[in-house]
Design a protein around this motif. Structure first.
Motif, PDB file in Angstrom:
ATOM      1  N   ALA A   1      50.009 -48.930 -93.767  1.00  0.00           N
ATOM      2  CA  ALA A   1      50.661 -48.406 -92.567  1.00  0.00           C
ATOM      3  C   ALA A   1      50.624 -46.884 -92.537  1.00  0.00           C
ATOM      4  O   ALA A   1      50.516 -46.275 -91.467  1.00  0.00           O
ATOM      5  N   GLU A   2      50.699 -46.264 -93.703  1.00  0.00           N
ATOM      6  CA  GLU A   2      50.678 -44.797 -93.793  1.00  0.00           C
ATOM      7  C   GLU A   2      49.365 -44.221 -93.280  1.00  0.00           C
ATOM      8  O   GLU A   2      49.330 -43.105 -92.756  1.00  0.00           O
ATOM      9  N   GLN A   3      48.285 -44.995 -93.407  1.00  0.00           N
ATOM     10  CA  GLN A   3      46.962 -44.504 -93.026  1.00  0.00           C
ATOM     11  C   GLN A   3      46.513 -45.014 -91.662  1.00  0.00           C
ATOM     12  O   GLN A   3      45.363 -44.787 -91.270  1.00  0.00           O
TER      13      GLN A   3
ATOM     14  N   GLY B   1      45.964 -34.225-100.523  1.00  0.00           N
ATOM     15  CA  GLY B   1      46.672 -34.668 -99.335  1.00  0.00           C
ATOM     16  C   GLY B   1      46.096 -35.906 -98.685  1.00  0.00           C
ATOM     17  O   GLY B   1      46.692 -36.457 -97.752  1.00  0.00           O
ATOM     18  N   ALA B   2      44.932 -36.371 -99.149  1.00  0.00           N
ATOM     19  CA  ALA B   2      44.338 -37.575 -98.558  1.00  0.00           C
ATOM     20  C   ALA B   2      45.203 -38.797 -98.821  1.00  0.00           C
ATOM     21  O   ALA B   2      45.284 -39.719 -98.002  1.00  0.00           O
TER      22      ALA B   2
ATOM     23  N   ALA C   1      52.765 -41.375-104.912  1.00  0.00           N
ATOM     24  CA  ALA C   1      52.887 -42.744-104.404  1.00  0.00           C
ATOM     25  C   ALA C   1      52.834 -43.736-105.556  1.00  0.00           C
ATOM     26  O   ALA C   1      52.185 -43.500-106.585  1.00  0.00           O
ATOM     27  N   SER C   2      53.508 -44.864-105.397  1.00  0.00           N
ATOM     28  CA  SER C   2      53.490 -45.905-106.419  1.00  0.00           C
ATOM     29  C   SER C   2      52.078 -46.500-106.522  1.00  0.00           C
ATOM     30  O   SER C   2      51.217 -46.271-105.660  1.00  0.00           O
ATOM     31  N   THR C   3      51.849 -47.266-107.585  1.00  0.00           N
ATOM     32  CA  THR C   3      50.534 -47.865-107.814  1.00  0.00           C
ATOM     33  C   THR C   3      50.007 -48.592-106.592  1.00  0.00           C
ATOM     34  O   THR C   3      48.857 -48.396-106.171  1.00  0.00           O
TER      35      THR C   3
ATOM     36  N   MET D   1      41.545 -41.481-106.361  1.00  0.00           N
ATOM     37  CA  MET D   1      42.335 -40.416-105.743  1.00  0.00           C
ATOM     38  C   MET D   1      41.809 -39.045-106.160  1.00  0.00           C
ATOM     39  O   MET D   1      41.807 -38.092-105.368  1.00  0.00           O
ATOM     40  N   ALA D   2      41.351 -38.932-107.405  1.00  0.00           N
ATOM     41  CA  ALA D   2      40.846 -37.653-107.915  1.00  0.00           C
ATOM     42  C   ALA D   2      39.572 -37.222-107.206  1.00  0.00           C
ATOM     43  O   ALA D   2      39.206 -36.038-107.242  1.00  0.00           O
TER      44      ALA D   2
END
Length: 295
Positions: free
Chosen positions: A222-224, A137-138, A143-145, A131-132
């Motif tokens: 689903a979010e992506q 915003g990507a 968000a959970s693990t 993520m880093a």
């Protein structure tokens, strides 16, 4: 690939043989000294079974062409499989996607480590590192693990846009990281990200927090994506799919159970086409919203 019609005709042939066997073995022929009336009744029963088999064959042909023809209209679909997903089911779903006019961009199998509650620390640490490396915003902040893991995977396979998109260079490190940790299997990467995702479940995820793990992965994916369908075996009302449905833990994902059958596979692809514009809902053999989303 074996078509939907072929599957149904094969099943009908089996049922026909069983029905005739029951009539012959358990009916009048099991009695000594039967008469002409009994023979006529038997012939009538066999004729009825044959008529029903003929109807089933024609029905399979009509349903397959009517429900699937052009439904996906050239849209791209990413197939994601969990450990234990049956090859015959995955192949059948891919075949139905093709019949509906869709294109499977990739069949990505998830590794056992990604769905093991014992590997949560690994998934969490790697997720933070990956993520880093991405723009702000990507991935959803906080968000959970496992939702984060699902979103990271989604970045490599899917898009929320209307059409397929080229895979951006920034996601290559995500793909390499997930593969390097054996969280996903090494497959030929897609050349483009698909708006639709079809997830095929396999063995139930077990261990402390297993339902939350699976829910996180699915909602993250689903979010992506523009639309996501979860395909599962027939639910008995007490299994993991039933629990996630009951607790409303699938988010915007649409669920379809019963996909071990040709009819369930067709229902899953119809649901996939619907998911392009309308998300959510529970369909299939035990779906609260019906067997197939025809509206």
């Amino acid at each position: 690939m074996i078509s939907f019609r072929t599957h149904v005709v094969t099943l009908v042939a089996v049922f026909l043989a069983l029905a005739v066997g029951v009539v012959l073995g358990g009916g009048p022929l099991s009695e000594i000294g039967r008469g002409d009336d009994d023979t006529a009744a038997l012939e009538a029963e066999v004729s009825q079974v044959r008529a029903e088999a003929d109807f089933a064959e024609r029905f399979a042909s009509d349903v397959s062409s009517t429900l699937l023809d052009g439904r996906l209209d050239g849209r791209d679909v990413a197939l994601v499989t969990l450990p234990g997903a049956e090859t015959s089911v995955v192949d059948g779903l891919a075949d139905q996607v093709s019949e509906a006019g869709g294109n499977v961009t990739v069949t990505q199998a998830l590794g056992t480590s990604l769905v093991s509650t014992a590997e949560k620390s690994l998934v969490d640490t790697l997720g933070s590192q990956l993520m880093a490396q991405l723009p702000d915003g990507a991935v959803t902040e906080g968000a959970s693990t496992y939702q984060r893991a699902g979103e990271l995977l989604g970045l490599t396979l899917a898009t929320t846009g209307e059409d397929a998109e080229d895979v951006p260079a920034r996601t290559e490190s995500v793909t390499e990281g997930l593969r390097g940790a054996n969280l996903v299997e090494d497959v030929e990467p897609p050349s483009r990200r698909a708006p639709l995702v079809l997830v095929v479940l396999g063995d139930e995820v077990t261990g402390d927090g297993a339902d939350a793990l699976l829910s996180g992965l699915l909602t993250g994916l689903a979010e992506q994506s523009r639309g996501l369908v979860v395909a599962a075996r027939t639910s008995d009302g007490e299994d993991q799919v039933a629990r996630l449905r009951e607790a409303d833990q699938l988010g915007s994902a649409t669920s379809v159970d019963g996909v071990e059958s040709p009819a369930g596979q067709v229902a899953a692809v119809v649901a996939l086409a619907r998911a392009y514009d309308t998300q959510g809902g529970a369909f299939g053999a035990a779906g609260a919203d019906g067997t197939v989303p025809l509206g």
